[in-house]
Motif scaffolding. Structure first.
Motif, PDB file in Angstrom:
ATOM      1  N   ARG A 115     -42.829 -21.087 -47.173  1.00  0.00           N
ATOM      2  CA  ARG A 115     -42.957 -22.243 -48.195  1.00  0.00           C
ATOM      3  C   ARG A 115     -41.546 -22.724 -48.337  1.00  0.00           C
ATOM      4  N   ALA A 117     -34.667 -21.233 -52.089  1.00  0.00           N
ATOM      5  CA  ALA A 117     -35.032 -21.046 -53.237  1.00  0.00           C
ATOM      6  C   ALA A 117     -36.734 -20.500 -53.389  1.00  0.00           C
ATOM      7  N   PHE A 118     -37.285 -20.128 -52.338  1.00  0.00           N
ATOM      8  CA  PHE A 118     -38.591 -19.592 -52.627  1.00  0.00           C
ATOM      9  C   PHE A 118     -38.653 -18.171 -51.948  1.00  0.00           C
ATOM     10  N   ASP A 119     -39.444 -17.384 -52.600  1.00  0.00           N
ATOM     11  CA  ASP A 119     -39.697 -15.890 -52.184  1.00  0.00           C
ATOM     12  C   ASP A 119     -40.544 -15.904 -50.839  1.00  0.00           C
ATOM     13  N   GLY A 139     -42.571 -23.816 -57.870  1.00  0.00           N
ATOM     14  CA  GLY A 139     -42.500 -22.478 -57.557  1.00  0.00           C
ATOM     15  C   GLY A 139     -41.206 -21.892 -57.025  1.00  0.00           C
ATOM     16  N   ALA A 140     -39.911 -22.782 -57.021  1.00  0.00           N
ATOM     17  CA  ALA A 140     -38.943 -22.688 -56.590  1.00  0.00           C
ATOM     18  C   ALA A 140     -38.153 -21.973 -57.723  1.00  0.00           C
ATOM     19  N   ARG A 141     -37.340 -20.818 -57.327  1.00  0.00           N
ATOM     20  CA  ARG A 141     -36.210 -20.368 -58.239  1.00  0.00           C
ATOM     21  C   ARG A 141     -35.425 -21.556 -58.675  1.00  0.00           C
ATOM     22  N   ARG A 142     -35.023 -21.501 -59.916  1.00  0.00           N
ATOM     23  CA  ARG A 142     -34.162 -22.454 -60.559  1.00  0.00           C
ATOM     24  C   ARG A 142     -34.386 -23.997 -60.157  1.00  0.00           C
ATOM     25  N   ALA A 161     -48.143 -27.661 -49.354  1.00  0.00           N
ATOM     26  CA  ALA A 161     -47.231 -26.676 -48.988  1.00  0.00           C
ATOM     27  C   ALA A 161     -47.227 -25.684 -50.229  1.00  0.00           C
ATOM     28  N   ALA A 162     -47.245 -26.142 -51.471  1.00  0.00           N
ATOM     29  CA  ALA A 162     -47.155 -25.115 -52.540  1.00  0.00           C
ATOM     30  C   ALA A 162     -48.570 -24.328 -52.849  1.00  0.00           C
ATOM     31  N   LEU A 176     -32.367 -27.504 -59.103  1.00  0.00           N
ATOM     32  CA  LEU A 176     -32.078 -27.922 -57.816  1.00  0.00           C
ATOM     33  C   LEU A 176     -32.591 -29.668 -57.681  1.00  0.00           C
TER      34      LEU A 176
END
Lengths: 237, 241
Positions: free
Chosen positions: B150, B144-146, A170-173, A234-235, A177
């Motif tokens: 998280r 990197a998270f909104d 769910g992280a951006r990029r 955590a996700a 990473l």
């Protein structure tokens, strides 16, 4: 075909072993249904290794000197590339919640998924490695050690990779990473893996390197699933 | 909204520590630099260029000390969900990365005259470079998270996992016989270094530590204020005022 994750006919919850087996079979069946994933990883492995003769020149002396390192580094990068699908599809179709509620500790579910990942990534790489190594003019006497080192070391790559895949869910990029997060943890595997092949090439005993490599895999088996499970929780929150 | 584990008390403590630690740290660094650069005798082997040790060695110590702090704060945050531990971890990471960068750069500057090269792939240098990557990975993953929470949890897990690198760094010069010199200050009762060279080093180490504490307190204070501002904003938005 019935959904292997569904409860048995009586509605009773399946046991621990059956749950893990179901997770393993489900992941394998999914990869079998999309064989492009395996082909993509193998193609990346071969293409990455092909860059080196083009980059450093095709001289057989140079190539055979660096062949073991090139094979190991390319395999490592190919594993990195394959990790984004380890948990991502489960997260997208909601299966991750079901897995977290499954009658098995999440860390063991991670182990089952990592076994499936290794069977569809590490194992094909080990099979393909000799072809690439021979293209790189490797001394055929060390081919066996190369494959053995990959067999002992790639489980650690899959296990440690599961941590990265879980943390970037769910992280951006996220895919970009992954190398930054995992490289520091992958380097010992690379060093001992190549060390074993170098030792074989120089007529030295390969045992110490392979044992350290195996110790790395065992340590990763003990710790990585816990960290990956924590990352998955955590996700899910 | 999340209630942070007594940030008021935490804020009061760091306010009390921040100024004195920073000032004492800077003062000790000034004295240590003076003693190290002008008073200590030149090294019999390395001449004058050994003096970069007074920056390099404390920075290298701090890079590992800060990582240990980062890992401990992260573990506390992950286990007990204390928000202040996460504030501390977030404040530590860039400071630790900066000390690691100083150690790497000063090491390259020292290596050039001593070894004739800026960089070698020896065990100590490589493992410290990997430590730097870990700091970078921690900061990028956090970002990197909104959802900030998280990001905090994912990065916290990474920090705890990365602890395996610390013993590798510590013992790399003992395990592998490479170019890097082994530890000098390992024997506290009789270190293999002359007192006139040792004292400035210890002053620098203490100064770096205090400066680090001051920086971390300053950054933690800023983070606490930012969080409070976010909460107030959120309440205003929800309250329709």
């Amino acid at each position: 075909m019935s959904d292997p994750m569904a409860p048995g006919p009586s509605g009773a919850t399946p046991g621990l072993g059956r749950t893990l087996l179901a997770v393993l079979r489900r992941d394998l069946a999914r990869t079998a249904g999309r064989s492009g994933d395996v082909v993509a990883v193998l193609a990346f492995f071969v293409v990455a290794a092909t860059l080196f003769p083009l980059g450093v020149g095709p001289g057989p002396q140079v190539l055979s000197r660096i062949a073991s390192g090139v094979v190991w580094a390319s395999a490592l990068l190919a594993v990195l590339l394959s990790l984004d699908r380890l948990f991502d599809t489960d997260r997208n179709d909601g299966a991750l919640e079901a897995l977290a509620l499954a009658p098995a500790p999440l860390a063991l579910v991670v182990v089952a998924k990592v076994v499936a990942h290794w069977l569809t990534t590490g194992l094909p790489l080990i099979v393909a490695a000799p072809v690439v190594a021979i293209m790189l003019q490797i001394d055929s006497a060390v081919l066996g050690t190369l494959m053995l080192s990959l067999a002992v070391g790639t489980p650690a790559l899959s296990l440690i990779g599961a941590i990265g895949a879980a943390l970037t869910l769910g992280a951006r990029r996220g895919a970009a990473l992954m190398p930054l997060l995992l490289l520091p943890l992958y380097v010992p595997v690379l060093i001992f893996g190549v060390g074993a092949v170098e030792a074989a090439a120089n007529g030295l005993p390969t045992g110490p390197h392979l044992m350290l490599l195996g110790a790395g895999s065992v340590l990763a088996l003990a710790l990585a699933p816990l960290a990956a499970a924590a990352g998955l929780r955590a996700a899910l929150d | 909204m999340h209630r942070y584990a007594n940030p008021t008390l935490f804020g009061r403590i760091i306010d009390r520590v921040r100024g004195p630690a920073t000032l004492a740290g800077l003062a000790l660094i000034a004295v240590g630099l003076y003693l190290g650069l002008f008073v200590a005798p030149p090294d019999y082997q390395q001449g004058e260029s050994f003096r970069i040790m007074y920056v390099h060695v404390p920075a290298a110590w701090m890079s590992m000390f800060a990582y240990a702090g980062l890992a401990v704060s992260s573990a506390v945050y992950l286990i007990w969900r204390h928000g202040v531990a996460d504030v501390a971890a977030k404040a530590i990471a860039p400071a630790g990365a900066a000390f690691t960068a100083i150690a790497l750069v000063s090491g390259a500057l020292w290596g050039q005259p001593m070894w004739g090269t800026w960089w070698v792939w020896d065990a100590r240098l490589t493992s410290v470079l990997l430590l730097f990557f870990l700091y970078l990975g921690y900061m990028v993953l956090r970002d990197a998270f909104d959802s900030p929470e998280r990001g905090a949890r994912a990065a916290g897990i990474l920090a705890v996992v990365g602890v395996v690198n610390l013993p590798i760094i510590k013992f790399s010069v003992d395990w592998w016989n490479t170019l890097h010199q082994p530890a000098t200050i390992s024997k506290l009762d009789a270190p293999s270094i002359h007192p006139s060279m040792l004292w400035p080093l210890l002053l620098m180490a203490l100064g770096f530590t205090l400066l680090f504490v001051g920086i971390v307190c300053l950054r933690a204070r800023a983070e606490l204020l930012e969080r409070r501002a976010r909460t107030i904003e959120m309440q205003a938005a929800l309250g329709g005022e």
